[in-house]
Design an enzyme around this catalytic site. Structure first.
Site, PDB file in Angstrom:
ATOM      1  N   LYS A 104     -43.036 -14.982  -9.711  1.00 23.09           N
ATOM      2  CA  LYS A 104     -44.109 -15.773 -10.196  1.00 23.09           C
ATOM      3  C   LYS A 104     -45.356 -15.216  -9.057  1.00 23.09           C
ATOM      4  CE  LYS A 104     -45.445 -18.413 -13.717  1.00 23.09           C
ATOM      5  NZ  LYS A 104     -44.770 -18.351 -14.998  1.00 23.09           N
ATOM      6  N   GLY A 239     -52.774 -29.073 -24.931  1.00 22.23           N
ATOM      7  CA  GLY A 239     -53.058 -27.838 -24.575  1.00 22.23           C
ATOM      8  C   GLY A 239     -53.072 -26.757 -25.889  1.00 22.23           C
ATOM      9  N   GLY A 244     -49.216 -23.537 -26.604  1.00 18.91           N
ATOM     10  CA  GLY A 244     -49.626 -24.722 -27.416  1.00 18.91           C
ATOM     11  C   GLY A 244     -49.814 -24.545 -28.786  1.00 18.91           C
TER      12      GLY A 244
HETATM   13  P1  NAD Z   1     -53.323 -20.671 -21.693  1.00 21.33           P
HETATM   14  O1  NAD Z   1     -54.328 -20.239 -20.519  1.00 21.33           O
HETATM   15  O2  NAD Z   1     -53.251 -19.698 -22.800  1.00 21.33           O
HETATM   16  O3  NAD Z   1     -53.615 -21.980 -22.428  1.00 21.33           O
HETATM   17  C1  NAD Z   1     -53.738 -23.023 -21.418  1.00 21.33           C
HETATM   18  C2  NAD Z   1     -54.149 -24.349 -22.382  1.00 21.33           C
HETATM   19  O4  NAD Z   1     -54.230 -25.613 -21.511  1.00 21.33           O
HETATM   20  C3  NAD Z   1     -55.715 -24.244 -22.707  1.00 21.33           C
HETATM   21  O5  NAD Z   1     -55.816 -24.526 -24.159  1.00 21.33           O
HETATM   22  C4  NAD Z   1     -56.399 -25.178 -21.734  1.00 21.33           C
HETATM   23  O6  NAD Z   1     -57.718 -25.482 -22.434  1.00 21.33           O
HETATM   24  C5  NAD Z   1     -55.376 -26.388 -21.651  1.00 21.33           C
HETATM   25  N1  NAD Z   1     -55.725 -26.971 -20.452  1.00 21.33           N
HETATM   26  C6  NAD Z   1     -56.019 -26.665 -19.426  1.00 21.33           C
HETATM   27  N2  NAD Z   1     -56.097 -27.648 -18.608  1.00 21.33           N
HETATM   28  C7  NAD Z   1     -55.873 -28.859 -19.306  1.00 21.33           C
HETATM   29  C8  NAD Z   1     -55.802 -30.149 -19.063  1.00 21.33           C
HETATM   30  N3  NAD Z   1     -55.999 -30.604 -17.892  1.00 21.33           N
HETATM   31  N4  NAD Z   1     -55.506 -30.914 -20.130  1.00 21.33           N
HETATM   32  C9  NAD Z   1     -55.225 -30.478 -21.380  1.00 21.33           C
HETATM   33  N5  NAD Z   1     -55.323 -29.197 -21.584  1.00 21.33           N
HETATM   34  C10 NAD Z   1     -55.609 -28.408 -20.692  1.00 21.33           C
HETATM   35  O7  NAD Z   1     -51.799 -20.762 -20.765  1.00 21.33           O
HETATM   36  P2  NAD Z   1     -50.325 -20.595 -21.543  1.00 21.33           P
HETATM   37  O8  NAD Z   1     -49.983 -19.130 -21.267  1.00 21.33           O
HETATM   38  O9  NAD Z   1     -50.456 -21.327 -22.862  1.00 21.33           O
HETATM   39  O10 NAD Z   1     -49.442 -21.536 -20.709  1.00 21.33           O
HETATM   40  C11 NAD Z   1     -49.441 -23.084 -20.620  1.00 21.33           C
HETATM   41  C12 NAD Z   1     -48.325 -23.288 -19.950  1.00 21.33           C
HETATM   42  O11 NAD Z   1     -46.995 -23.054 -20.442  1.00 21.33           O
HETATM   43  C13 NAD Z   1     -48.097 -23.235 -18.462  1.00 21.33           C
HETATM   44  O12 NAD Z   1     -47.588 -24.112 -17.914  1.00 21.33           O
HETATM   45  C14 NAD Z   1     -47.524 -21.970 -18.145  1.00 21.33           C
HETATM   46  O13 NAD Z   1     -46.837 -21.741 -17.149  1.00 21.33           O
HETATM   47  C15 NAD Z   1     -46.440 -22.117 -19.367  1.00 21.33           C
HETATM   48  N6  NAD Z   1     -45.963 -21.036 -19.978  1.00 21.33           N
HETATM   49  C16 NAD Z   1     -46.390 -20.017 -20.484  1.00 21.33           C
HETATM   50  C17 NAD Z   1     -45.590 -19.063 -20.982  1.00 21.33           C
HETATM   51  C18 NAD Z   1     -46.319 -17.690 -21.816  1.00 21.33           C
HETATM   52  O14 NAD Z   1     -45.798 -16.880 -22.306  1.00 21.33           O
HETATM   53  N7  NAD Z   1     -47.744 -17.790 -21.624  1.00 21.33           N
HETATM   54  C19 NAD Z   1     -44.165 -18.747 -20.968  1.00 21.33           C
HETATM   55  C20 NAD Z   1     -43.517 -20.110 -20.332  1.00 21.33           C
HETATM   56  C21 NAD Z   1     -44.399 -20.861 -19.815  1.00 21.33           C
END
Ligand code: NAD
Length: 439
Positions: A104, A239, A244
């Site tokens: 990571k 999220g 999300g």
């Molecule tokens: P992203 O940046 O696309 O979205 C993050 C979202 O969370 C945004 O809508 C933001 O406004 C919201 N957010 C931020 N702080 C917040 C808070 N305090 N309360 C509520 N909402 C909040 O990121 P992502 O890629 O969707 O990743 C989200 C999670 O999923 C992370 O934990 C990431 O590690 C995990 N994840 C992502 C992937 C991927 O393929 N992108 C894969 C596995 C896990």
């Protein structure tokens, strides 16, 4: 006191050590990352000033294959967070049955404060700093919070430039023909150094939606195993980013009733909780216009904390870690939690949820769809293939169902909860691979 994510990750591992017969020396190895690189990245800002950003790349374990894991841009990134995320990637790849280990990366930055040019220079600078330890067969980064296919495109371009100049230098120094990367096919393979790329740079169809899609496949399996119908099950998603949004959209399309959504600015819940539902596509269009989900017509504004305590059947934290803690776990009313974010539930909260009979589908299973399709992308690049989206989705579904089945079986056999089953399954697999390799 809330512990840092790495302490949580270690504690989760400690909890299952009892079920596994692992020699202490081996256990000590998997408790820590194999390597953590800390870098300082100088970036020329638009006003001419040079600003230095701190970044990390943590490589937890490569017994099953090259390190694999996303890169996060966030002001709250810490070394411990990146280390925890890399450890979770090791377990996730093992659960998903793909030949990768865990890595990571992260940079301490608020990307919203940077211009596009500054963001590009930062992305390229990060790659120059970590280039000695990455590559298609060593460590393969991908997008995570606040990074996307555009960031991957800049990073890949910088990586390829670096590799070409390295080969050129070697050639001029040692004056004989180096066959490596001489032909087009080998250059194609360099694209496998990053996943989550744009389609025209070797990205895979279905990658953008993969994490959310995999989560919905997982939820479908769970309700099948619990023998309940999806009709009228209500869902709240925290999220509205890549994970999300696609989870919400696919769940909505499959007939679940989505009643609450949120982003970093706040949360919304339908006014009519008994009948109403949200169409995520419409909410996203509204968010793109106004900058947030807050104020979406026909909804009440609530806080992100209140969203977690809503009277819904399914709660989906899909933003950041440590959002369900010992403070609010007792107030969770949902009976299913699908961890789409990494590490959203602390170990202390886990115990409370367990006691209250709440089923927590752990992150290392629920959100593994992203890394599974990243693996498909890597495989397509390495073999020079391009798969149809329907094939990608079919193969993703098969892997999610298989991973779910393995963990369900472990859970029933060992009489443990879902997270413990996932850890038992994953750690056992990684340790066996370590024993089979030269340590
Ligand atoms: P992203 O940046 O696309 O979205 C993050 C979202 O969370 C945004 O809508 C933001 O406004 C919201 N957010 C931020 N702080 C917040 C808070 N305090 N309360 C509520 N909402 C909040 O990121 P992502 O890629 O969707 O990743 C989200 C999670 O999923 C992370 O934990 C990431 O590690 C995990 N994840 C992502 C992937 C991927 O393929 N992108 C894969 C596995 C896990």
């Amino acid at each position: 006191m809330i512990k840092n994510p790495f302490q949580n990750a270690q504690e989760q591992l400690n909890k299952v050590s009892f079920f596994l017969e692992i020699k202490k020396e081996l256990f000590n190895i998997i408790r820590e990352p194999q390597r953590v690189l800390e870098v300082n990245i100088p970036v020329k800002m638009d006003n001419g000033e040079i600003k230095i950003f701190k970044g990390y790349r943590s490589q937890h374990n490569c017994a099953l294959g090259p390190f694999k894991g996303g890169i996060r841009f966030h002001p709250n990134v810490t070394k411990e967070e990146v280390m925890a995320l890399s450890m979770w990637m090791t377990w996730k790849c093992a659960v998903a049955g793909i030949p990768f280990g865990g890595g990571k990366g992260g940079i301490i930055v608020n990307p919203k404060e940077l211009s596009l040019g500054e963001l590009e220079r930062l992305s390229r600078g990060y790659v120059r700093a970590i280039v000695p330890i990455i590559g298609p067969e060593t460590d393969i980064p991908a997008p995570d919070v606040n990074t996307n296919s555009q960031v991957m495109a800049w990073m890949l371009d910088e990586y390829i430039k670096n590799q070409k100049s390295k080969i050129k230098n070697q050639k001029s120094k040692i004056k004989y023909q180096i066959s490596k990367f001489e032909n087009q096919d080998d250059e194609e393979k360099l694209k496998a150094a990053f996943t989550g790329k744009p389609l025209d740079l070797g990205g895979s169809l279905g990658r953008t939606e993969a994490t959310g899609r995999g989560g919905v496949y997982c939820l479908n399996e769970l309700i099948k195993h619990l023998n309940i119908s999806k009709n009228d099950l209500t869902i709240a998603v925290q999220g509205m980013g890549n994970v999300g949004y696609y989870f919400a959209q696919l769940a909505y399309e499959q007939g679940y009733r989505l009643v609450a959504l949120s982003d970093s600015k706040g949360a919304i819940v339908v006014e009519d909780e008994k009948m109403g539902q949200l169409n995520p596509k419409e909410v996203m269009e509204y968010k793109e216009r106004t900058g947030s989900v807050v104020g979406f017509p026909g909804t009440k504004n609530i806080s992100n904390e209140e969203l977690l305590e809503l009277n819904v059947e399914i709660l989906v934290p899909a933003a950041l870690e440590n959002v369900i803690t010992e403070i609010n776990a007792g107030k969770v009313k949902a009976f299913i939690i699908i961890e789409m974010a990494n590490g959203p539930v602390t170990p202390e909260a886990d115990e409370i949820l367990n006691k209250n009979g709440i089923i927590v589908v752990p992150d290392i299973l629920a959100n593994s769809g992203g890394v599974i399709v990243s693996y498909f992308e890597w495989e397509q690049n390495m073999k020079g293939e391009k798969w149809e989206e329907s094939i990608v989705n079919e193969r993703l579904k098969a892997r999610m169902i298989n991973a779910f089945g393995n963990l369900w079986k472990t859970k029933e056999e060992k009489k443990v909860n879902f997270r413990e089953a996932a850890y038992i399954f994953a750690v056992d697999k990684v340790v066996k691979a370590m024993l089979n390799s030269k340590l």
